[in-house]
Design a protein around this motif. Structure first.
Motif, mmCIF file in Angstrom:
data_model
loop_
_atom_site.group_PDB
_atom_site.id
_atom_site.type_symbol
_atom_site.label_atom_id
_atom_site.label_comp_id
_atom_site.label_asym_id
_atom_site.label_seq_id
_atom_site.Cartn_x
_atom_site.Cartn_y
_atom_site.Cartn_z
ATOM 1 N N PHE A 124 35.782 27.078 29.751
ATOM 2 C CA PHE A 124 35.569 26.801 27.988
ATOM 3 C C PHE A 124 37.031 27.250 27.541
ATOM 4 O O PHE A 124 37.434 27.472 26.346
ATOM 5 C CB PHE A 124 35.098 28.241 28.121
ATOM 6 N N GLY A 125 38.022 27.894 28.430
ATOM 7 C CA GLY A 125 39.319 27.991 28.081
ATOM 8 C C GLY A 125 39.617 29.165 27.774
ATOM 9 O O GLY A 125 40.930 29.554 26.844
ATOM 10 N N ILE A 126 38.803 30.165 28.524
ATOM 11 C CA ILE A 126 38.822 31.254 27.851
ATOM 12 C C ILE A 126 38.437 32.481 29.117
ATOM 13 O O ILE A 126 37.573 31.698 29.887
ATOM 14 C CB ILE A 126 37.836 31.994 26.308
ATOM 15 N N ASP A 127 39.015 33.426 29.075
ATOM 16 C CA ASP A 127 38.966 34.643 30.447
ATOM 17 C C ASP A 127 37.282 35.163 30.080
ATOM 18 O O ASP A 127 36.690 35.038 29.192
ATOM 19 C CB ASP A 127 39.694 35.250 30.401
ATOM 20 N N CYS A 128 36.878 34.726 30.777
ATOM 21 C CA CYS A 128 35.564 35.783 31.667
ATOM 22 C C CYS A 128 35.601 36.994 31.633
ATOM 23 O O CYS A 128 36.878 37.480 31.869
ATOM 24 C CB CYS A 128 35.074 34.660 32.736
ATOM 25 N N MET A 129 34.670 37.372 31.870
ATOM 26 C CA MET A 129 34.610 39.645 31.778
ATOM 27 C C MET A 129 35.065 39.268 33.502
ATOM 28 O O MET A 129 35.417 41.187 33.563
ATOM 29 C CB MET A 129 32.893 39.443 31.943
ATOM 30 N N GLY A 130 35.229 38.611 34.301
ATOM 31 C CA GLY A 130 35.909 39.773 35.474
ATOM 32 C C GLY A 130 37.058 39.011 36.311
ATOM 33 O O GLY A 130 37.704 39.555 37.166
ATOM 34 N N CYS A 131 37.920 38.184 34.527
ATOM 35 C CA CYS A 131 39.678 38.111 34.753
ATOM 36 C C CYS A 131 40.518 39.500 35.108
ATOM 37 O O CYS A 131 39.698 39.557 33.982
ATOM 38 C CB CYS A 131 39.490 36.828 33.607
ATOM 39 N N GLY A 132 40.623 38.911 36.062
ATOM 40 C CA GLY A 132 42.065 40.223 36.369
ATOM 41 C C GLY A 132 41.523 40.897 37.728
ATOM 42 O O GLY A 132 42.153 41.601 37.891
ATOM 43 N N MET A 133 39.996 40.944 38.112
ATOM 44 C CA MET A 133 39.597 41.361 39.478
ATOM 45 C C MET A 133 40.700 41.267 40.687
ATOM 46 O O MET A 133 41.029 42.721 41.175
ATOM 47 C CB MET A 133 38.545 40.994 38.713
ATOM 48 N N GLN A 134 40.633 39.817 40.311
ATOM 49 C CA GLN A 134 41.536 39.428 41.739
ATOM 50 C C GLN A 134 43.002 39.829 41.693
ATOM 51 O O GLN A 134 42.982 40.779 42.879
ATOM 52 C CB GLN A 134 41.867 38.084 41.872
ATOM 53 N N ARG A 135 43.551 39.515 40.739
ATOM 54 C CA ARG A 135 44.780 40.469 40.278
ATOM 55 C C ARG A 135 45.029 41.900 40.341
ATOM 56 O O ARG A 135 45.601 42.217 41.032
ATOM 57 C CB ARG A 135 45.444 39.216 39.088
ATOM 58 N N SER A 136 43.662 42.532 40.131
ATOM 59 C CA SER A 136 44.283 43.749 39.963
ATOM 60 C C SER A 136 43.934 44.603 41.666
ATOM 61 O O SER A 136 44.832 45.496 41.766
ATOM 62 C CB SER A 136 42.884 43.953 39.104
ATOM 63 N N ILE A 137 43.293 43.553 42.229
ATOM 64 C CA ILE A 137 42.710 44.385 43.499
ATOM 65 C C ILE A 137 43.641 44.580 44.386
ATOM 66 O O ILE A 137 44.606 44.987 45.561
ATOM 67 C CB ILE A 137 41.221 44.229 44.267
ATOM 68 N N ILE A 138 44.874 43.266 43.955
ATOM 69 C CA ILE A 138 45.944 43.105 44.548
ATOM 70 C C ILE A 138 47.018 43.720 44.992
ATOM 71 O O ILE A 138 47.736 44.290 45.488
ATOM 72 C CB ILE A 138 46.304 41.356 44.683
ATOM 73 N N LEU A 139 47.268 44.154 42.781
ATOM 74 C CA LEU A 139 47.557 45.111 42.723
ATOM 75 C C LEU A 139 47.425 46.538 42.934
ATOM 76 O O LEU A 139 49.123 47.334 43.745
ATOM 77 C CB LEU A 139 48.142 44.787 41.028
ATOM 78 N N LEU A 140 46.515 46.514 43.215
ATOM 79 C CA LEU A 140 45.715 47.849 44.130
ATOM 80 C C LEU A 140 46.318 48.180 45.596
ATOM 81 O O LEU A 140 46.745 49.202 46.426
ATOM 82 C CB LEU A 140 44.580 47.890 44.061
ATOM 83 N N CYS A 141 46.376 47.523 46.268
ATOM 84 C CA CYS A 141 46.647 46.803 47.871
ATOM 85 C C CYS A 141 48.026 47.658 47.655
ATOM 86 O O CYS A 141 49.071 47.933 48.443
ATOM 87 C CB CYS A 141 46.220 46.037 48.105
ATOM 88 N N LYS A 142 48.918 46.985 46.578
ATOM 89 C CA LYS A 142 50.064 47.221 47.119
ATOM 90 C C LYS A 142 50.953 48.091 46.257
ATOM 91 O O LYS A 142 51.954 48.460 45.977
ATOM 92 C CB LYS A 142 50.783 46.077 45.638
#
Length: 96
Positions: A20-38
């Motif tokens: 659909f070309g737009i972010d979903c409600m979970g977009c960013g969660m994976q990157r956020s978890i990686i940032l938490l790990c860092k």
């Protein structure tokens, strides 16, 4: 292999965004978890604001399943409602 590097190289693509070309409600969660790990806690929040309330909710769920708190179900419903509101607000702000 470094777990953070592994996670960064193997992130899942978002079907919703591809379709659909737009972010979903979970977009960013994976990157956020990686940032938490860092250890980048502020950046993790900026990437996906509900990350900390989701962690609290799932941690409480784990403790509730282990210790069966008296009002645990009601607390979980409250935590779920708060998370749903934050996720929905974040989604609306992202698409507008």
């Amino acid at each position: 292999m470094d777990i953070i590097k592994f996670l960064e190289e193997n992130m899942l693509s978002c079907f919703w965004k591809q379709s659909f070309g737009i972010d979903c409600m979970g977009c960013g969660m994976q990157r956020s978890i990686i940032l938490l790990c860092k250890g980048e806690f502020v950046e993790a929040f900026k990437m996906y604001p509900p990350i900390y309330t989701l962690i609290i909710m799932f941690a409480f769920l784990g403790f509730h399943l282990k210790f069966d708190f008296n009002k645990g179900g009601k607390i979980l419903i409250f935590l779920f409602s708060i998370n749903a509101l934050i996720i929905l607000t974040n989604f609306i702000l992202k698409i507008s």
